[in-house]
Scaffold this motif. Structure first.
Motif, PDB file in Angstrom:
ATOM      1  N   LEU A 110       0.830  -1.200   0.000  1.00 51.27           N
ATOM      2  CA  LEU A 110       0.000   0.000   0.000  1.00 51.27           C
ATOM      3  C   LEU A 110       0.870   1.257   0.000  1.00 51.27           C
ATOM      4  O   LEU A 110       0.530   2.258  -0.635  1.00 51.27           O
ATOM      5  CB  LEU A 110      -0.941  -0.006   1.206  1.00 51.27           C
ATOM      6  CG  LEU A 110      -2.017  -1.099   1.186  1.00 51.27           C
ATOM      7  CD1 LEU A 110      -2.837  -1.078   2.466  1.00 51.27           C
ATOM      8  CD2 LEU A 110      -2.935  -0.945  -0.030  1.00 51.27           C
ATOM      9  N   GLY A 111       2.011   1.195   0.715  1.00 47.37           N
ATOM     10  CA  GLY A 111       2.938   2.311   0.662  1.00 47.37           C
ATOM     11  C   GLY A 111       3.522   2.476  -0.725  1.00 47.37           C
ATOM     12  O   GLY A 111       3.666   3.596  -1.227  1.00 47.37           O
ATOM     13  N   ALA A 112       3.853   1.355  -1.369  1.00 53.03           N
ATOM     14  CA  ALA A 112       4.396   1.408  -2.728  1.00 53.03           C
ATOM     15  C   ALA A 112       3.402   2.011  -3.709  1.00 53.03           C
ATOM     16  O   ALA A 112       3.792   2.657  -4.691  1.00 53.03           O
ATOM     17  CB  ALA A 112       4.809   0.007  -3.180  1.00 53.03           C
ATOM     18  N   SER A 113       2.109   1.816  -3.459  1.00 58.09           N
ATOM     19  CA  SER A 113       1.098   2.377  -4.360  1.00 58.09           C
ATOM     20  C   SER A 113       1.119   3.900  -4.365  1.00 58.09           C
ATOM     21  O   SER A 113       0.685   4.529  -5.336  1.00 58.09           O
ATOM     22  CB  SER A 113      -0.301   1.868  -3.978  1.00 58.09           C
ATOM     23  OG  SER A 113      -0.764   2.469  -2.776  1.00 58.09           O
ATOM     24  N   VAL A 114       1.631   4.509  -3.298  1.00 58.26           N
ATOM     25  CA  VAL A 114       1.744   5.967  -3.237  1.00 58.26           C
ATOM     26  C   VAL A 114       2.726   6.465  -4.293  1.00 58.26           C
ATOM     27  O   VAL A 114       2.624   7.598  -4.766  1.00 58.26           O
ATOM     28  CB  VAL A 114       2.187   6.414  -1.828  1.00 58.26           C
ATOM     29  CG1 VAL A 114       2.355   7.936  -1.746  1.00 58.26           C
ATOM     30  CG2 VAL A 114       1.171   5.946  -0.789  1.00 58.26           C
ATOM     31  N   ASN A 115       3.658   5.625  -4.686  1.00 56.98           N
ATOM     32  CA  ASN A 115       4.623   5.998  -5.716  1.00 56.98           C
ATOM     33  C   ASN A 115       3.982   6.114  -7.094  1.00 56.98           C
ATOM     34  O   ASN A 115       4.614   6.616  -8.031  1.00 56.98           O
ATOM     35  CB  ASN A 115       5.760   4.977  -5.774  1.00 56.98           C
ATOM     36  CG  ASN A 115       6.520   4.894  -4.471  1.00 56.98           C
ATOM     37  OD1 ASN A 115       6.872   5.907  -3.885  1.00 56.98           O
ATOM     38  ND2 ASN A 115       6.762   3.684  -3.990  1.00 56.98           N
ATOM     39  N   PHE A 116       2.746   5.631  -7.226  1.00 58.45           N
ATOM     40  CA  PHE A 116       2.015   5.770  -8.491  1.00 58.45           C
ATOM     41  C   PHE A 116       1.059   6.961  -8.449  1.00 58.45           C
ATOM     42  O   PHE A 116       0.940   7.696  -9.420  1.00 58.45           O
ATOM     43  CB  PHE A 116       1.230   4.492  -8.799  1.00 58.45           C
ATOM     44  CG  PHE A 116       2.075   3.250  -8.780  1.00 58.45           C
ATOM     45  CD1 PHE A 116       3.297   3.207  -9.428  1.00 58.45           C
ATOM     46  CD2 PHE A 116       1.663   2.120  -8.093  1.00 58.45           C
ATOM     47  CE1 PHE A 116       4.088   2.072  -9.410  1.00 58.45           C
ATOM     48  CE2 PHE A 116       2.444   0.977  -8.062  1.00 58.45           C
ATOM     49  CZ  PHE A 116       3.663   0.951  -8.716  1.00 58.45           C
ATOM     50  N   ARG A 117       0.369   7.113  -7.320  1.00 57.56           N
ATOM     51  CA  ARG A 117      -0.570   8.230  -7.140  1.00 57.56           C
ATOM     52  C   ARG A 117      -0.532   8.641  -5.674  1.00 57.56           C
ATOM     53  O   ARG A 117      -0.735   7.805  -4.785  1.00 57.56           O
ATOM     54  CB  ARG A 117      -2.001   7.823  -7.507  1.00 57.56           C
ATOM     55  CG  ARG A 117      -2.195   7.407  -8.949  1.00 57.56           C
ATOM     56  CD  ARG A 117      -3.642   7.001  -9.222  1.00 57.56           C
ATOM     57  NE  ARG A 117      -4.569   8.093  -9.016  1.00 57.56           N
ATOM     58  CZ  ARG A 117      -5.484   8.140  -8.055  1.00 57.56           C
ATOM     59  NH1 ARG A 117      -5.606   7.149  -7.194  1.00 57.56           N
ATOM     60  NH2 ARG A 117      -6.295   9.176  -7.942  1.00 57.56           N
ATOM     61  N   LEU A 118      -0.307   9.913  -5.396  1.00 52.89           N
ATOM     62  CA  LEU A 118      -0.247  10.366  -4.003  1.00 52.89           C
ATOM     63  C   LEU A 118      -1.531  10.076  -3.226  1.00 52.89           C
ATOM     64  O   LEU A 118      -1.472   9.695  -2.049  1.00 52.89           O
ATOM     65  CB  LEU A 118       0.080  11.860  -3.944  1.00 52.89           C
ATOM     66  CG  LEU A 118       1.511  12.265  -4.322  1.00 52.89           C
ATOM     67  CD1 LEU A 118       1.703  13.770  -4.112  1.00 52.89           C
ATOM     68  CD2 LEU A 118       2.539  11.490  -3.511  1.00 52.89           C
ATOM     69  N   PRO A 119      -2.723  10.222  -3.833  1.00 58.28           N
ATOM     70  CA  PRO A 119      -3.948   9.915  -3.071  1.00 58.28           C
ATOM     71  C   PRO A 119      -4.052   8.455  -2.640  1.00 58.28           C
ATOM     72  O   PRO A 119      -4.886   8.131  -1.778  1.00 58.28           O
ATOM     73  CB  PRO A 119      -5.080  10.273  -4.062  1.00 58.28           C
ATOM     74  CG  PRO A 119      -4.471  11.262  -4.986  1.00 58.28           C
ATOM     75  CD  PRO A 119      -3.052  10.834  -5.142  1.00 58.28           C
ATOM     76  N   ASN A 120      -3.213   7.578  -3.196  1.00 56.12           N
ATOM     77  CA  ASN A 120      -3.228   6.179  -2.761  1.00 56.12           C
ATOM     78  C   ASN A 120      -2.806   6.032  -1.298  1.00 56.12           C
ATOM     79  O   ASN A 120      -3.001   4.973  -0.696  1.00 56.12           O
ATOM     80  CB  ASN A 120      -2.304   5.329  -3.638  1.00 56.12           C
ATOM     81  CG  ASN A 120      -2.903   5.041  -5.001  1.00 56.12           C
ATOM     82  OD1 ASN A 120      -4.089   5.255  -5.228  1.00 56.12           O
ATOM     83  ND2 ASN A 120      -2.081   4.562  -5.918  1.00 56.12           N
ATOM     84  N   ALA A 121      -2.242   7.085  -0.712  1.00 52.80           N
ATOM     85  CA  ALA A 121      -1.901   7.055   0.710  1.00 52.80           C
ATOM     86  C   ALA A 121      -3.151   6.806   1.554  1.00 52.80           C
ATOM     87  O   ALA A 121      -3.073   6.211   2.640  1.00 52.80           O
ATOM     88  CB  ALA A 121      -1.231   8.366   1.125  1.00 52.80           C
TER      89      ALA A 121
END
Length: 383
Positions: free
Chosen positions: A202-213
């Motif tokens: 889930l943290g890695a997903s932030v590297n694709f889109r900031l709102p994924n945080a």
């Protein structure tokens, strides 16, 4: 059951094959600003390795991005201040606004043939998990649910995932994270490694889109509220492992922000992109007319049903999803900007989690839940 599993499996594979055929004809020069900006990040990684995190416009000394802008007929290609997806920083740098993850994945493939392999790889991951769900189904209703959802998940890799290159890897990570969440909750002794790995993804997903945080919000609520209530060491360790995983996963974005914006906590987005929350009926109406609304209804409906009929870890999975849905939908529905994929990640993470939680439910608990549901239905009949 075997014949039905084979049929649903073939349907998912047929959709995957159709998607791959469609993807193979995609152009990387479709005139969309976001596309060439992600490709510029990929080009920087290919030229400078980890140094590609620095997206300063002066590093376009080989005129790569200028060439991309000319290809799409962008009139002000000479002026970095006017470049799309770039913003001036206080330091005087003009940098890319996006986190580096999507560009990094594109950089793994040869230049000129980057987008199609990325989408195919993400689609293979999603299809593999869809087939796993079908294989795990033990009853006809659960098989039908897993088969229909799997087919939908594979189809969504074309639409709306094509809208942004960041969506495809996000969808793949949401599928894996949903499976790991259900697996973590299904075990009598919850694995610290599993929850840490879920946090990492889930943290890695932030590297694709900031709102994924925001995708991690429900997990922090699920782990944090019980700890405040019980002060349990086990819950604290689980929460610490999850939080550490999230932090490690999003480290590339924090480093990129430190390099480009001067601080790990500073954003590379411009003031025009940072919009204060405000409820807008027009934006809300757009969600009602979009495919996203169907996914939201499915996620909310599945959550409500499992909260009522689920038992043990299935109900706990529903509690994780409730927290996630409240935070994410609350944010996006009050955000006065609409795109056709904003709430797709939280909807898909929720549905993958609930689907696998139901499929991984022990046989005894599943039968008890069915009996309780039937009893409730009989009790509602007129006498």
């Amino acid at each position: 059951m075997k014949a039905a599993k084979l049929a649903f499996g073939l349907i998912c594979l047929a959709i995957l094959a159709s998607n791959i055929w469609t993807m193979s004809r995609w152009s990387e020069a479709r005139g969309v600003y976001d596309d060439i900006c992600y490709l510029r990040q990929a080009h920087l990684f290919q030229r400078f390795g980890a140094g590609g995190l620095d997206t300063n416009a002066i590093r376009d000394d080989d005129r790569y991005f200028e060439g991309k802008l000319k290809e799409i007929g962008f009139a002000e290609w000479r002026d970095p201040i006017r470049w799309p997806c770039h913003n001036p920083m206080r330091s005087g740098k003009v940098v890319l606004q996006y986190p580096p993850g999507t560009g990094f994945l594109l950089a793994l493939f040869s230049e000129g043939h980057q987008v199609v392999p990325l989408y195919i790889a993400a689609s293979l991951i999603v299809c593999g998990l869809a087939l796993s769900g079908i294989f795990l189904a033990r009853t006809l209703p659960s098989l039908v649910g897993a088969g229909l959802f799997g087919a939908l998940a594979v189809y969504l890799m074309i639409n709306p995932a094509k809208a942004s290159y960041s969506v495809a890897p996000t969808m793949a990570l949401c599928a894996v994270a949903g499976f790991l969440t259900a697996l973590w909750l299904a075990r009598d002794k919850r694995s610290i490694l599993l929850i840490a790995l879920t946090g990492l993804l889930l943290g890695a997903s932030v590297n694709f889109r900031l709102p994924n945080a925001l995708l991690a919000a429900g997990y922090f609520l699920f782990l944090g509220i019980p700890f405040l209530w019980t002060r349990s060491l086990a819950t604290f360790v689980q929460g610490l492992a999850f939080g550490a995983g999230v932090l490690v996963g999003m480290a590339p974005t924090l480093v990129a922000q430190a390099i480009n914006a001067g601080s790990a906590l500073a954003t590379t987005y411009g003031s025009a992109d940072v919009v204060a929350p405000a409820f807008d009926l027009a934006v809300f109406g757009q969600y009602l007319r979009d495919m996203q609304f169907v996914l939201i209804v499915l996620a909310i409906g599945a959550t409500a049903w499992l909260l009522r009929a689920g038992e043990g870890h299935v109900r706990q999975a529903a509690f994780v999803v409730v927290g996630n849905l409240v935070v994410n939908l609350g944010f996006f529905m009050s955000h006065p900007i609409f795109t056709p994929y904003y709430v797709v990640p939280i909807a898909m993470l929720s549905l993958w989690t609930l689907s696998f939680a139901r499929l991984l439910q022990p046989a005894e608990a599943r039968e008890a839940a069915l009996v309780r549901t039937d009893a409730a239905g009989l009790g509602a009949q007129p006498r």
